[in-house]
Design an enzyme around this catalytic site. Structure first.
Site, PDB file in Angstrom:
ATOM      1  N   ASP A 126      37.983  37.331  36.312  1.00 19.10           N
ATOM      2  CA  ASP A 126      37.279  36.921  37.518  1.00 19.10           C
ATOM      3  C   ASP A 126      36.048  37.792  37.748  1.00 19.10           C
ATOM      4  OD1 ASP A 126      37.957  39.221  39.182  1.00 19.10           O
ATOM      5  OD2 ASP A 126      39.962  38.399  39.341  1.00 19.10           O
ATOM      6  N   ARG A 127      35.225  37.365  38.678  1.00 18.69           N
ATOM      7  CA  ARG A 127      33.935  38.015  38.944  1.00 18.69           C
ATOM      8  C   ARG A 127      34.073  39.516  39.177  1.00 18.69           C
ATOM      9  NH1 ARG A 127      29.018  36.076  41.677  1.00 18.69           N
ATOM     10  NH2 ARG A 127      27.975  37.848  42.657  1.00 18.69           N
TER      11      ARG A 127
END
Length: 233
Positions: free
Chosen positions: A102-103
């Site tokens: 994820d980011r």
């Protein structure tokens, strides 16, 4: 036209654009001789603007993903593909991330254009270990190691228990977690199940591969030896 199609599939341009590059004399062999569209294809001998071609299909890359980048080709903002040569986004077959980080997660990310290899890596049957280091908002309770190893923990909204996972306590608020599956936001949700919150998350290893000094934002092509190490864990 195999030469034209091959160069186009590597992302250098459309077939029309590659034909124009040939006419302009930008595509040569290693000796500097200008190639023609109907010349035999020898990947290792072809040069574009004097440079060797990008790797052929069957590519496997390791990327040290920094935080702030998304594993997508479409999302707004910074994408992991921005860290690669621009042509890599135009390759055919498509260069895909092997799973996602994820980011807000950094660390080892694999990318490949080999669909069979991708599925082999992510297959639940492979049970490749994925190793993360998490920094937590609160001190560990003390029972997380046993809970995560039990094979009974169910994440919120799921009915199937997690596979046993290994937790190594590094200090009161840092831990190394080894998973053998890859569910959505799994590490964050596991600690959330204990009432804790992950502040930072970094993936150190996948299978038998680690970042081996690769700096954030950098990438490396993996050779056959590295592929063997991936599955040797």
């Amino acid at each position: 036209m195999k030469l034209v199609k091959h160069i186009a599939n590597l992302g250098y341009g459309s077939r029309k654009e590659v034909l124009r590059m040939l006419r302009e004399g930008r595509i040569t062999n290693a000796a500097g001789e200008v190639l023609c569209a109907d010349d035999p294809l020898d990947h290792d001998d072809v040069r574009v603007d004097g440079q060797p071609l990008d790797p052929p299909p069957g590519l496997l890359l390791m990327l040290h993903k920094p935080t702030g980048y998304t594993c997508s080709t479409r999302d707004a903002g910074r994408l992991v593909y921005d860290l690669l040569p621009p042509r890599f986004r135009l390759r055919n077959p498509v260069l895909s991330t092997v799973g996602r980080l994820d980011r807000d997660t950094s660390g080892l990310l694999l990318l490949t254009d080999d669909g069979q290899l991708l599925h082999r890596i992510i297959s639940p049957k492979a049970k490749l270990p994925k190793v993360y280091v998490a920094t937590l908002a609160q001190d560990l309770r003390g029972d997380e190691t046993a809970l995560f190893a039990s094979g009974t923990l169910r994440l919120h909204g799921e009915t199937t228990p997690l596979l046993p996972a290994e937790l190594e306590v590094l200090d009161a608020r840092r831990a190394r977690l080894t998973l053998y599956e890859g569910r959505y936001h799994q590490v964050r949700r596991m600690f959330a199940a204990t009432g804790n919150h992950v502040l930072t998350l970094h993936r150190e290893r996948v299978g038998g591969l680690d970042l081996a000094g690769l700096p954030p934002g950098a990438w490396r092509r993996l050779d056959e030896d590295a592929r063997a190490r991936l599955f040797a864990a």
